[in-house]
Design a protein around this motif. Structure first.
Motif, PDB file in Angstrom:
ATOM      1  N   LEU B  15       0.826  -1.197   0.000  1.00 39.18           N
ATOM      2  CA  LEU B  15       0.000   0.000   0.000  1.00 39.18           C
ATOM      3  C   LEU B  15       0.861   1.249   0.000  1.00 39.18           C
ATOM      4  O   LEU B  15       0.477   2.273  -0.562  1.00 39.18           O
ATOM      5  CB  LEU B  15      -0.922  -0.021   1.217  1.00 39.18           C
ATOM      6  CG  LEU B  15      -2.051  -1.040   1.128  1.00 39.18           C
ATOM      7  CD1 LEU B  15      -2.781  -1.132   2.450  1.00 39.18           C
ATOM      8  CD2 LEU B  15      -3.020  -0.648   0.036  1.00 39.18           C
ATOM      9  N   ALA B  16       2.046   1.158   0.632  1.00 42.16           N
ATOM     10  CA  ALA B  16       2.901   2.350   0.712  1.00 42.16           C
ATOM     11  C   ALA B  16       3.411   2.747  -0.663  1.00 42.16           C
ATOM     12  O   ALA B  16       3.475   3.933  -0.981  1.00 42.16           O
ATOM     13  CB  ALA B  16       4.073   2.093   1.663  1.00 42.16           C
ATOM     14  N   SER B  18       1.974   2.149  -3.459  1.00 37.44           N
ATOM     15  CA  SER B  18       0.925   2.351  -4.451  1.00 37.44           C
ATOM     16  C   SER B  18       0.040   3.553  -4.135  1.00 37.44           C
ATOM     17  O   SER B  18      -0.907   3.810  -4.873  1.00 37.44           O
ATOM     18  CB  SER B  18       0.062   1.093  -4.565  1.00 37.44           C
ATOM     19  OG  SER B  18      -0.563   0.836  -3.338  1.00 37.44           O
ATOM     20  N   ARG B  19       0.317   4.258  -3.039  1.00 34.03           N
ATOM     21  CA  ARG B  19      -0.502   5.440  -2.747  1.00 34.03           C
ATOM     22  C   ARG B  19      -0.145   6.574  -3.691  1.00 34.03           C
ATOM     23  O   ARG B  19       1.002   6.690  -4.138  1.00 34.03           O
ATOM     24  CB  ARG B  19      -0.265   5.914  -1.318  1.00 34.03           C
ATOM     25  CG  ARG B  19      -0.789   5.025  -0.212  1.00 34.03           C
ATOM     26  CD  ARG B  19      -2.238   4.759  -0.314  1.00 34.03           C
ATOM     27  NE  ARG B  19      -2.463   3.519  -1.046  1.00 34.03           N
ATOM     28  CZ  ARG B  19      -3.639   3.039  -1.376  1.00 34.03           C
ATOM     29  NH1 ARG B  19      -4.709   3.685  -1.048  1.00 34.03           N
ATOM     30  NH2 ARG B  19      -3.749   1.916  -2.029  1.00 34.03           N
ATOM     31  N   ASN B  21      -0.946   9.786  -2.716  1.00 34.73           N
ATOM     32  CA  ASN B  21      -0.636  10.864  -1.789  1.00 34.73           C
ATOM     33  C   ASN B  21       0.575  10.463  -0.952  1.00 34.73           C
ATOM     34  O   ASN B  21       0.606   9.382  -0.354  1.00 34.73           O
ATOM     35  CB  ASN B  21      -1.852  11.098  -0.893  1.00 34.73           C
ATOM     36  CG  ASN B  21      -1.739  12.377  -0.115  1.00 34.73           C
ATOM     37  OD1 ASN B  21      -0.647  12.756   0.277  1.00 34.73           O
ATOM     38  ND2 ASN B  21      -2.852  13.038   0.091  1.00 34.73           N
ATOM     39  N   HIS B  24      -0.110   9.745   2.832  1.00 36.54           N
ATOM     40  CA  HIS B  24      -0.724   8.439   3.083  1.00 36.54           C
ATOM     41  C   HIS B  24       0.297   7.326   2.930  1.00 36.54           C
ATOM     42  O   HIS B  24       0.327   6.362   3.725  1.00 36.54           O
ATOM     43  CB  HIS B  24      -1.887   8.208   2.120  1.00 36.54           C
ATOM     44  CG  HIS B  24      -2.970   9.234   2.252  1.00 36.54           C
ATOM     45  ND1 HIS B  24      -4.038   9.291   1.398  1.00 36.54           N
ATOM     46  CD2 HIS B  24      -3.140  10.235   3.136  1.00 36.54           C
ATOM     47  CE1 HIS B  24      -4.830  10.292   1.749  1.00 36.54           C
ATOM     48  NE2 HIS B  24      -4.297  10.879   2.792  1.00 36.54           N
ATOM     49  N   ALA B  25       1.174   7.467   1.939  1.00 37.29           N
ATOM     50  CA  ALA B  25       2.227   6.464   1.759  1.00 37.29           C
ATOM     51  C   ALA B  25       3.133   6.413   2.979  1.00 37.29           C
ATOM     52  O   ALA B  25       3.551   5.336   3.400  1.00 37.29           O
ATOM     53  CB  ALA B  25       3.035   6.782   0.511  1.00 37.29           C
ATOM     54  N   TYR B  28       1.563   4.327   5.741  1.00 34.29           N
ATOM     55  CA  TYR B  28       1.723   2.890   5.536  1.00 34.29           C
ATOM     56  C   TYR B  28       3.181   2.469   5.682  1.00 34.29           C
ATOM     57  O   TYR B  28       3.472   1.360   6.143  1.00 34.29           O
ATOM     58  CB  TYR B  28       1.194   2.492   4.153  1.00 34.29           C
ATOM     59  CG  TYR B  28      -0.300   2.399   4.106  1.00 34.29           C
ATOM     60  CD1 TYR B  28      -0.950   1.372   4.773  1.00 34.29           C
ATOM     61  CD2 TYR B  28      -1.051   3.319   3.416  1.00 34.29           C
ATOM     62  CE1 TYR B  28      -2.324   1.287   4.751  1.00 34.29           C
ATOM     63  CE2 TYR B  28      -2.422   3.240   3.388  1.00 34.29           C
ATOM     64  CZ  TYR B  28      -3.059   2.222   4.056  1.00 34.29           C
ATOM     65  OH  TYR B  28      -4.408   2.129   4.040  1.00 34.29           O
ATOM     66  N   ALA B  89      -8.103   8.426   6.091  1.00 33.39           N
ATOM     67  CA  ALA B  89      -6.731   8.046   5.741  1.00 33.39           C
ATOM     68  C   ALA B  89      -6.071   7.274   6.871  1.00 33.39           C
ATOM     69  O   ALA B  89      -5.099   6.565   6.643  1.00 33.39           O
ATOM     70  CB  ALA B  89      -5.908   9.286   5.421  1.00 33.39           C
TER      71      ALA B  89
END
Lengths: 106, 202
Positions: B15-16, B18-19, B21, B24-25, B28, B89
């Motif tokens: 997820l980190a 592929s964010r 923002n 947000h990365a 994760y 988030a």
């Protein structure tokens, strides 16, 4: 609690490393590329610690300390570069930075 | 237990990267580092688990957050900051971190993790701390490499490498200062980073 098999731990480290590599290759944002490098360094450190715990030696943890030292120095330089590039170019896209000397129109 | 932590680490890393923002990365990514720290704890390496939390999830992430917040400075900073971290988030990283917390708390109630945590607490006394008798068999089958052995190894066998790491840190400090320094021709303050490109030939 059973001892954790070395193969499984190394597999996790390899998966984390490949995720970092994929991120580094796919993303074009400088911040995300730095993040992916951190993930890869972290995975390498995990592999060291796994090996150290497998042979009950402290050397793996010592190597992890060196890796984390190097990662700290690298991220400081990298983020300083990001700040400089951001002040020269209005973007964080690495493809816009394809020229040396600050990417001006020389 | 080990697989749960691994799954959390891999999902958080996925997820980190592929964010869209960056903030947000980073959330994760912090969860990913924390889960690797839990992995270290389960592998019997409490010292580097603490170092991972302090240095990676603490110091290096603070650098990232600083830079991202610096890059977002400008007149629209307040709205930008508000939409940077909406409440939803936090849900994903919070859930993953809750899994890690449960995982740490569960063996603690079963007295299984007592050797590891005991070693982490009594860092400079002994690698084998005073433990409850019912936890002793687990210690026998899974040795913990504590901070004492790491420190002895670090400052005897790897003493030269420690000094080289000091040089590396000094070089990083000087290099970051030199790169991040304002050039005399530009009048940009760090707060005015949003003003685009004092275009001068470098």
């Amino acid at each position: 609690m059973n001892p954790i098999p070395m193969e499984q731990s190394l597999m996790v480290a390899a998966m984390l490393f490949s995720l970092g590599l994929i991120g580094l290759l796919v993303r074009r944002n400088v911040i995300f590329m730095l993040i992916s490098i951190e993930i890869m360094l972290n995975a390498a450190g995990l592999a060291f610690v796994v090996a150290g715990s497998h042979w009950q030696a402290a050397d793996g943890q010592v190597m992890f300390l060196f890796i984390i030292t190097m990662a700290a120095a690298e991220v400081a330089i990298g983020l300083a570069l990001v700040l400089r590039l951001q002040s020269d170019l209005p973007t964080l896209d690495v493809d816009a930075m394809d020229q040396l000397k600050g990417g001006d129109d020389a | 237990m080990f697989w749960l932590t691994s799954i959390v680490a891999i999902v958080a890393t996925l997820l980190a990267i592929s964010r869209l923002n960056a903030t947000h990365a980073l959330l994760y990514l912090i969860v990913s580092f924390l889960s690797v720290a839990v992995l270290f704890l389960q592998l019997g390496a409490p010292f580097v688990a603490a170092i991972e939390v302090i240095v990676y999830a603490g110091a290096i992430m603070v650098l990232f957050v600083f830079v991202i917040m610096l890059l977002n400075l400008g007149p629209h900073a307040v709205e930008g900051e508000r939409q940077l971290l909406p409440p939803h988030a936090w849900i994903g990283p919070g859930l993953l971190a809750a899994v890690l917390l449960l995982e740490l708390l569960m063996p603690l109630s079963n007295n299984q993790f007592i050797p590891t945590t005991g070693t982490a607490k009594h860092a400079d006394h002994s690698t084998i701390p005073t433990i409850p008798t019912e936890a002793a068999p687990q210690l026998q089958e899974r040795m913990v490499v504590g901070p004492k052995e790491v420190g002895i190894k670090l400052f005897s066998t790897y003493l030269l490498a420690v000094e080289l790491a000091g040089f590396l840190l000094l070089a990083g400090l000087v290099g970051a200062f030199h790169i991040g320094r304002e050039e005399p021709r530009t009048s940009a303050k760090p707060g005015a980073m949003e003003v685009p490109s004092q275009e001068g030939p470098a």
